[in-house]
Design an enzyme around this catalytic site. Structure first.
Site, PDB file in Angstrom:
ATOM      1  N   GLY A  79       0.805  -1.211   0.000  1.00 52.63           N
ATOM      2  CA  GLY A  79       0.000   0.000   0.000  1.00 52.63           C
ATOM      3  C   GLY A  79       0.842   1.266   0.000  1.00 52.63           C
ATOM      4  O   GLY A  79       1.910   1.328  -0.595  1.00 52.63           O
ATOM      5  N   ALA A  82       4.801   1.473   1.085  1.00 53.29           N
ATOM      6  CA  ALA A  82       5.942   1.100   0.243  1.00 53.29           C
ATOM      7  C   ALA A  82       6.691   2.364  -0.193  1.00 53.29           C
ATOM      8  O   ALA A  82       6.076   3.403  -0.468  1.00 53.29           O
ATOM      9  CB  ALA A  82       5.453   0.334  -0.980  1.00 53.29           C
ATOM     10  N   PRO A  83       8.037   2.272  -0.267  1.00 50.67           N
ATOM     11  CA  PRO A  83       8.805   3.443  -0.718  1.00 50.67           C
ATOM     12  C   PRO A  83       8.492   3.807  -2.166  1.00 50.67           C
ATOM     13  O   PRO A  83       8.570   4.974  -2.545  1.00 50.67           O
ATOM     14  CB  PRO A  83      10.255   2.989  -0.553  1.00 50.67           C
ATOM     15  CG  PRO A  83      10.207   1.500  -0.521  1.00 50.67           C
ATOM     16  CD  PRO A  83       8.897   1.142   0.098  1.00 50.67           C
ATOM     17  N   ASN A  84       8.134   2.803  -2.964  1.00 53.83           N
ATOM     18  CA  ASN A  84       7.755   3.035  -4.363  1.00 53.83           C
ATOM     19  C   ASN A  84       6.389   2.392  -4.579  1.00 53.83           C
ATOM     20  O   ASN A  84       6.250   1.173  -4.508  1.00 53.83           O
ATOM     21  CB  ASN A  84       8.785   2.421  -5.315  1.00 53.83           C
ATOM     22  CG  ASN A  84      10.190   2.942  -5.035  1.00 53.83           C
ATOM     23  OD1 ASN A  84      10.465   4.112  -5.192  1.00 53.83           O
ATOM     24  ND2 ASN A  84      11.069   2.055  -4.581  1.00 53.83           N
ATOM     25  N   VAL A  85       5.395   3.207  -4.820  1.00 60.77           N
ATOM     26  CA  VAL A  85       4.022   2.731  -4.872  1.00 60.77           C
ATOM     27  C   VAL A  85       3.615   2.432  -6.320  1.00 60.77           C
ATOM     28  O   VAL A  85       3.963   3.177  -7.236  1.00 60.77           O
ATOM     29  CB  VAL A  85       3.062   3.784  -4.272  1.00 60.77           C
ATOM     30  CG1 VAL A  85       1.625   3.302  -4.301  1.00 60.77           C
ATOM     31  CG2 VAL A  85       3.483   4.104  -2.843  1.00 60.77           C
ATOM     32  N   VAL A  86       2.868   1.330  -6.504  1.00 55.83           N
ATOM     33  CA  VAL A  86       2.358   0.975  -7.831  1.00 55.83           C
ATOM     34  C   VAL A  86       0.851   1.208  -7.858  1.00 55.83           C
ATOM     35  O   VAL A  86       0.119   0.753  -6.964  1.00 55.83           O
ATOM     36  CB  VAL A  86       2.681  -0.487  -8.191  1.00 55.83           C
ATOM     37  CG1 VAL A  86       2.131  -0.818  -9.578  1.00 55.83           C
ATOM     38  CG2 VAL A  86       4.186  -0.742  -8.150  1.00 55.83           C
ATOM     39  N   LYS A 100       4.310   2.771 -11.708  1.00 57.78           N
ATOM     40  CA  LYS A 100       5.168   2.748 -10.520  1.00 57.78           C
ATOM     41  C   LYS A 100       5.700   4.152 -10.262  1.00 57.78           C
ATOM     42  O   LYS A 100       6.334   4.753 -11.134  1.00 57.78           O
ATOM     43  CB  LYS A 100       6.327   1.776 -10.713  1.00 57.78           C
ATOM     44  CG  LYS A 100       7.257   1.690  -9.507  1.00 57.78           C
ATOM     45  CD  LYS A 100       8.317   0.606  -9.694  1.00 57.78           C
ATOM     46  CE  LYS A 100       9.214   0.498  -8.482  1.00 57.78           C
ATOM     47  NZ  LYS A 100      10.208  -0.591  -8.603  1.00 57.78           N
ATOM     48  N   ASP A 194      16.209  -7.909  -6.922  1.00 59.19           N
ATOM     49  CA  ASP A 194      15.236  -8.338  -5.912  1.00 59.19           C
ATOM     50  C   ASP A 194      14.152  -9.241  -6.501  1.00 59.19           C
ATOM     51  O   ASP A 194      12.956  -8.981  -6.370  1.00 59.19           O
ATOM     52  CB  ASP A 194      14.604  -7.110  -5.253  1.00 59.19           C
ATOM     53  CG  ASP A 194      14.097  -7.417  -3.851  1.00 59.19           C
ATOM     54  OD1 ASP A 194      14.400  -8.502  -3.341  1.00 59.19           O
ATOM     55  OD2 ASP A 194      13.388  -6.569  -3.273  1.00 59.19           O
TER      56      ASP A 194
END
Length: 505
Positions: A79, A82-86, A100, A194
């Protein structure tokens, strides 16, 4: 619309003896079509025409697509934390996309970000979630990819609702992701950041795909691994660097996920394997679905991938050759294995009897209709030699056509193919009807690839002939390509309506 699009770019081309020698441009077109279609079933389709070319999007367009980056559009599993949201987004044309959004200042140099994204955006493959664009305006950095509607591997393995992922679907995931990694290797994109169960997503057909987001680091100087350190490759722990063998290690952790249905630390799994307790790793919900020998092979492959020394790990080709023989239900669509209900396909309302017969895959009815129609659709066609003219000029050609038509009428399809093939080689101007009849004969003989080729060639002869589209739909259905078959039925119905309007206008 029609065979010039990607719908019919998946067929192996046999020898093209049927192409007229005086049509080099047609020859080139069909060679491109058939080579580009390249084996979708094997995941080797390089360029996918239905995937738009990579482009730079404006921030305003992506803001509108995501409803102002609304929290309700977030699809990333952490949600807003997150440091990088999609986000899920919908572009002006109606295309659904995943957007993203990187954290502020993750990529200070806009040009560096665009260059990195554009490089990944050149990749196109059926096993990848393809990257179709980016945005670098002000301090915003965004990536745009295809949207996958059926969640992540993490969700299906660890947080399933109705039933756990079956064994054969897990094997398919292992194989398809190995295909994706192998393709990235061949395109000199050997570093994947990752790799984990969140990076594997399922498309509308339930097929697993590898996210292209992992081909780009989360920030210019950031870490390549954001997951628990227990799952990171040993060399990354030592040096902070990712090497191609690190990706193989991460693939091994995904194999453990697939085998166990849990997120087991590699060190614990390796202890079980060394203690000859490898079957203790297995997900109890899979009992009775697999042969112990097959499970052992996958466990051993995971062990090889998780070797401490990078040089001892296998390469992507080894992954493919190890997993491919374990697939025993290749013919079963992924959405069936996963229990995903696909939206029923709606047939066009304006379908002729031939269109309906093709939609139902009723080969006998198709044969009857083609027999009754004869060659009348070609009468008056531009630049088309009539068979009466051929009669006066070449008796042998007439006889060959006659014998082919008799064989077709009598359902002697092997002979029909033989005579029509001779006729095609004789004709200076190809006949759409001959291609249609030979195409159906190929279908009756269990050769849908050749039938599709002939239906495409019929369309080249008569670009707006509904019959050519309907026969392509029928062949595509036989090849298991239902979405493409539906597109062809729609195209055929559109030309049918155009004809009707023309006659009544």
């Amino acid at each position: 619309m029609g065979c010039f699009h990607s719908k019919t770019t998946n067929v192996q081309s046999p020898d093209d003896e049927s192409l007229p020698a005086d049509k080099p441009d047609l020859l080139i077109l069909l060679v491109i079509l058939f080579s580009g279609w390249a084996l979708k079933a094997n995941g080797d389709a390089g360029e996918q025409d239905q995937v738009p070319a990579f482009k730079e999007y404006g921030l305003a367009e992506l803001r509108a697509a995501t409803k102002g980056f609304s929290p309700e559009m977030i699809v990333s599993e952490s949600g807003e934390k997150a440091p990088n949201v999609v986000y899920r987004g919908k572009l002006d044309g109606g295309r659904l996309v995943a957007v993203k959004r990187f954290s502020k200042q993750s990529w200070p140099d806009a040009q560096q970000f665009v260059t990195e994204a554009a490089g990944v955006g050149k990749l196109r493959h059926t096993r990848l979630v393809n990257l179709i664009g980016c945005c670098a305006e002000g301090d915003e950095r965004l990536l745009v990819a295809e949207f996958m509607p059926n969640d992540t591997l993490s969700k299906h393995l660890f947080h399933w609702d109705k039933h756990p992922l079956p064994w054969q679907m897990r094997v398919r995931v292992a194989f398809y992701i190995a295909q994706a990694l192998d393709h990235c290797n061949t395109e000199n994109r050997r570093i994947y950041h990752d790799l984990n169960a969140y990076r594997v997503l399922f498309d509308e057909d339930g097929d697993p795909r590898l996210s292209s987001f992992g081909l780009i680091k989360n920030s210019r100087d950031g870490k390549s691994y954001s997951t628990n350190l227990a799952y990171t490759p040993p060399e990354f722990m030592r040096t902070g660097r990712v090497i191609p063998e690190s990706v193989i290690y991460s693939y091994g952790t995904i194999l453990l996920d697939l085998l166990s249905g849990k997120h087991i630390p590699p060190s614990h799994a390796l202890d079980l394997i060394r203690g000859k307790n490898m079957l203790l790793i297995m997900d109890s919900s899979l009992e009775g679905q697999y042969a112990n020998e097959d499970a052992t092979k996958l466990v051993e492959l995971a062990s090889k991938c998780l070797q401490f020394e990078a040089r001892d790990r296998p390469n992507s080709k080894f992954l493919l050759s190890s997993v491919e023989p374990l697939q025993t239900q290749k013919e079963v669509p992924s959405h069936v294995l996963m229990g995903i209900t696909k939206a029923p396909q709606v047939l066009p309302t304006m379908l002729s009897p031939l269109g309906k017969a093709c939609a139902k895959m009723d080969l006998t009815a198709v044969h009857d209709i083609l027999l009754k129609t004869g060659y009348k659709d070609e009468e008056g066609a531009e630049n088309e030699l009539s068979f009466q003219e051929w009669t006066q000029q070449v008796q042998e050609m007439l006889n060959t056509k006659k014998f082919g038509d008799i064989a077709f009428r009598d359902k002697d399809f092997k002979s029909a193919i033989e005579y029509y093939s001779k006729l095609v080689a004789m004709m200076s101007v190809p006949s759409a009807t001959v291609f249609a009849r030979r195409g159906l004969s190929y279908l009756m003989s269990g050769q849908p690839e050749l039938a599709l080729r002939d239906a495409m060639q019929a369309q080249v002869c008569m670009p707006e002939w509904p019959t050519a589209f309907y026969l392509q739909a029928l062949a595509l259905s036989k090849l298991g390509m239902e979405t493409d078959a539906q597109d062809m039925l729609n195209d055929g119905a559109a030309f049918e309506a155009k004809r009707q309007n023309g006659w009544h206008g």
